[in-house]
Design an enzyme around this catalytic site. Structure first.
Site, PDB file in Angstrom:
ATOM      1  CG  ASP A 479      51.532  34.487  57.906  1.00  0.00           C
ATOM      2  OD1 ASP A 479      52.243  35.058  58.755  1.00  0.00           O
ATOM      3  OD2 ASP A 479      50.818  35.111  57.097  1.00  0.00           O
ATOM      4  CG  ASP A 549      52.038  41.762  56.641  1.00  0.00           C
ATOM      5  OD1 ASP A 549      52.550  40.940  55.855  1.00  0.00           O
ATOM      6  OD2 ASP A 549      51.235  41.441  57.528  1.00  0.00           O
TER       7      ASP A 549
END
Ligand code: GLA
Length: 740
Positions: A479, A549
């Site tokens: 990430d 997301d």
């Protein structure tokens, strides 16, 4: 044994070499007499030459024209007036800024004596199979540029990059370095497509006419960005539909700040440059030093934007994604993030893993929260030791249980970041990107480690290597949850500090490459708060990408459709999550599964809250996905509905041998009891018959066609009747070729 006629044929070829080369010409040819380079790749020709001034001049890019004699030698443009000299009108393959150039240059430098004029001329070239290197040199100084062209015969894609070399005896500063300039046929009426967005709203398709002027697509953020993705497509007259008409397209392979300019000159020449973002750029080259630009991939098709995407998809699967041992099928994945956020611990993760395994999940991934003092987003990043309270016996027992359940194990990491509240930051505050004596802007309470520093790079590699060596980890979700601010590098001399824009990304790639080499079975996902770092550079080093997301299924339809313009569904991670979700919306579980099946299926729901009927449906859905996933992940995608129709969306995937196809269709809201029109399909064998089975986990006694056999011709000309009704309805059809 070869037959006598075969040898006779060989003799014939030897006697008539012109015949053999006309049948199968070399992909790259140079015609000495007219000084023209011919690049042929798939159905595409790309032609340029050396004009009488010694400039490298673009001649043609489009559908294949194999007759070399058709193209005249390059001839530079005459001055239009005293305001537009020929040097700015001539379509140069790689113009330096100098000599009265007003279009976007490919290269701009300042020499140490203040001279800033750069006029590049052909010096030499070298052809090696599918690659060509043309060396340019400044008309007077020893600044050299190697232009590399690589052709990919299967896809028609041409890859370009340049290497700038300072062979003078003084340092110089490169202020703008592009990989290439690309030219579409001269004329008005082009339309540009590109993708823009923001966190939780990536991959929005923009379509707009190209007018005189420059449109800049870029990221100044240090990474690829959610804001714009480094991809463009141009078509003619605004009327090329999804499956017809000429389309020129391109994508950059660079995960740092990048820029593309789409420019229409006052002389109706549309041209595209792409490479490093020149904003705040300044790469100093010592004598003998080189700078290599990112790869810029360019493609062409006459079969519409749909085919442009399919060409890229196939190219990514065969030429970009790591596939040393063949492209691996994406496993059905479970991710803990939306279920537990930072509250991970051994019993909780075990419970989720058990439930995930029961519906057919193949890979269990524990997300954020497992390390350091990471109980929320305020602390812990940088301290990559297993949290002893949450996992008193380390990760071993959880991993063993996951394996026992028949799944492999994956873990979330965010290696480039540090929370100020961490042991790492307290020990090495200078490792964070900063300008001396200035505040360091935090985002999500975190700072960036300056990966341009080799000591930071090595530190990051070492702890990742140790983590993967000590634990049986099959997969890392890598990430990257913020963009750059204060991009200083005060530890190196002032004239080196701006190298951060290049070195950071090079070192990121270096870590990934070393890690992969040392752990060849390890798979990696590129994530940046969703889809903030997806490009053809990072995709050389990861198996998959986190799309967004935003996992709300109705929003996802648009996000996923946008994603597929440049990128293959193979890498498009799509989770089924809980409702209500973003926008306060609740859509049925059946709909959520069918949305997620259009890419690489995963589950990100809190399974401890699911009811028995949810598990039953999920099990059926996962089993169904496994029966079609080869086609979804590796087949040809047809977007059956336009990007701006948000009420009805449909997509179709066809296996490479046309023996299987799968269709997904989604209705947002039915109005006035209106029925949907039949949905014509694509890419099938019209002479074959297909069994058609509908699957969506719902009883539909009144639906047609239900289960039937239909010809490819019927399915493509008449189309499928859709049983969708009401709000948030969804269905899927599986087509399999049968012998009658
Ligand atoms: C990012 C990712 C999410 C999740 C969180 C964890 O936002 O995109 O999927 O991993 O970080 O902090």
């Amino acid at each position: 044994m070869k037959s006598a006629p075969f040898f006779a044929f060989l003799l014939f070829l030897a006697a008539f070499p012109a015949f053999s080369s006309a049948q199968n010409p070399a992909p790259i040819r140079y015609v000495e007499g007219r000084k023209i380079f011919f690049l042929e790749a798939g159905t595409v020709s790309y032609v340029f030459g050396i004009n009488e001034q010694g400039q490298l001049q673009h001649i043609y890019w489009g559908g294949r024209v194999s007759r070399d004699a058709d193209f005249p030698a390059a001839q530079s443009s005459a001055d239009w007036s005293s305001f537009d000299l020929g040097s700015t009108i001539t379509p140069q393959e790689y113009p330096g800024w100098g000599g009265g150039l007003y279009v976007e240059p490919c290269l701009k430098v300042t020499y140490s004596d203040g001279n800033r004029d750069l006029v590049l001329h052909y010096a030499e070239h070298h052809i090696d199979g599918n690659s060509l290197t043309v060396t340019l040199k400044d008309m007077e100084r020893s600044l050299f540029v190697q232009l590399r062209y690589t052709v990919y015969p299967q896809s028609g894609i041409i890859r370009r990059e340049s290497v700038i070399e300072n062979r003078t005896d003084q340092p110089l500063v490169v202020e703008n370095a592009q990989s290439a300039a690309l030219y579409v046929p001269r004329g008005d009426g082009y339309r540009l497509r590109y993708l823009s967005g923001r966190w939780a709203g990536e991959w929005q398709l923009n379509q707009e006419p190209v007018h005189t002027g420059v449109k800049i697509l870029e990221s100044r953020r240090g990474s690829t960005s959610h804001q714009t993705n480094p991809w463009f497509a141009l078509d003619r007259d605004g009327n090329s539909d999804s499956e017809h008409g000429p389309v020129w397209f391109g994508a950059l392979g660079w995960s740092g700040s990048w820029r593309m300019s789409i420019e229409e000159t006052p002389h109706q020449q549309v041209r595209v440059t792409g490479g490093f973002n020149p904003f705040d750029f300044g790469y100093s080259l010592a004598p003998g030093e080189k700078l290599e630009t990112p790869a810029f991939y360019a493609g062409y098709t006459d079969q519409g934007i749909g085919e442009a995407s399919r060409i890229l998809h196939q190219f990514e699967r065969t030429e970009i994604l790591p596939n040393g041992s063949g492209l691996r099928t994406r496993p059905v994945l479970y991710n803990s993030w939306e279920a537990t956020e930072f509250n991970v611990d051994e019993p909780g993760q075990r419970a989720l893993a058990e439930k995930a395994a029961s519906v057919g999940v193949e890979r269990f991934v524990m997300d954020d929260g497992w390390f350091g003092r990471r109980n929320n987003d305020r602390a812990g990043l940088g301290d990559w030791y297993v949290n002893p309270k949450k996992f008193p016996n380390g990760l071993g027992p959880l991993i063993a249980r996951v394996h026992q359940l028949g799944m492999d194990f994956g873990l979330w990491v965010e290696p480039e970041m540090v929370n100020p509240d961490s042991d790492l930051y307290r020990k090495h505050p200078d490792w964070a990107m900063h300008f001396e004596g200035r505040p360091r802007s935090e985002a999500r309470h975190q700072l960036l480690l300056n990966l341009a520093r080799n000591d930071v790079r090595d530190y990051v590699f070492n702890w990742l290597d140790e983590l993967v060596t000590k634990n049986d980890i099959a997969f890392l979700k890598w990430d990257y949850n913020r963009n750059w601010s204060e991009p200083g590098w005060p530890e190196v001399p002032v004239d080196q500090q701006k190298k951060i824009y290049v070195r950071y990304t090079q070192n990121l790639y270096d870590i990934l490459d070393r890690l992969r080499k040392k752990h060849p079975k390890l798979e990696i996902e590129s994530c940046s708060g969703g889809g903030g770092r997806i490009d053809l550079g990072i995709l050389r080093r990861v198996e998959q990408a986190w799309t967004s997301d935003n996992t709300e299924a109705f929003d996802r339809l648009t996000i996923q459709q946008g994603f597929t313009y440049p990128y293959t569904p193979h890498i498009m991670m799509a989770w089924v999550t809980d409702v209500p979700n973003l926008n306060g919306r609740s859509v049925p579980l059946q709909y959520r599964f069918l949305v997620a099946m259009q890419g690489s299926l995963a589950i990100g729901a809190n399974l401890t809250k699911w009811q028995q009927e949810d598990f039953t449906l999920a099990k059926d859905m996962v089993a169904y996905y496994k029966s079609i996933r080869e086609t979804v992940q590796n087949g040809s995608l047809y977007r059956l509905t336009p990007p701006d129709d948000s009420n009805f969306k449909a997509s179709q995937y066809v296996s490479p041998d046309q023996s299987q196809s799968v269709v997904f269709a989604f209705l947002h809201s039915q109005q006035f009891a209106r029925m949907l029109p039949a949905l014509p399909l694509h890419g099938l064998d019209e002479k074959s018959t297909y069994s058609v089975t509908r699957f969506d986990g719902k009883e539909r006694p009144d639906a047609t066609p239900g289960a039937a056999k239909l010809s490819g011709a019927y399915l493509m000309n008449h189309g499928l009747d859709l049983p969708l009704k009401g709000d948030y309805d969804a269905t899927s059809f599986k087509l399999e070729r049968v012998t009658e």
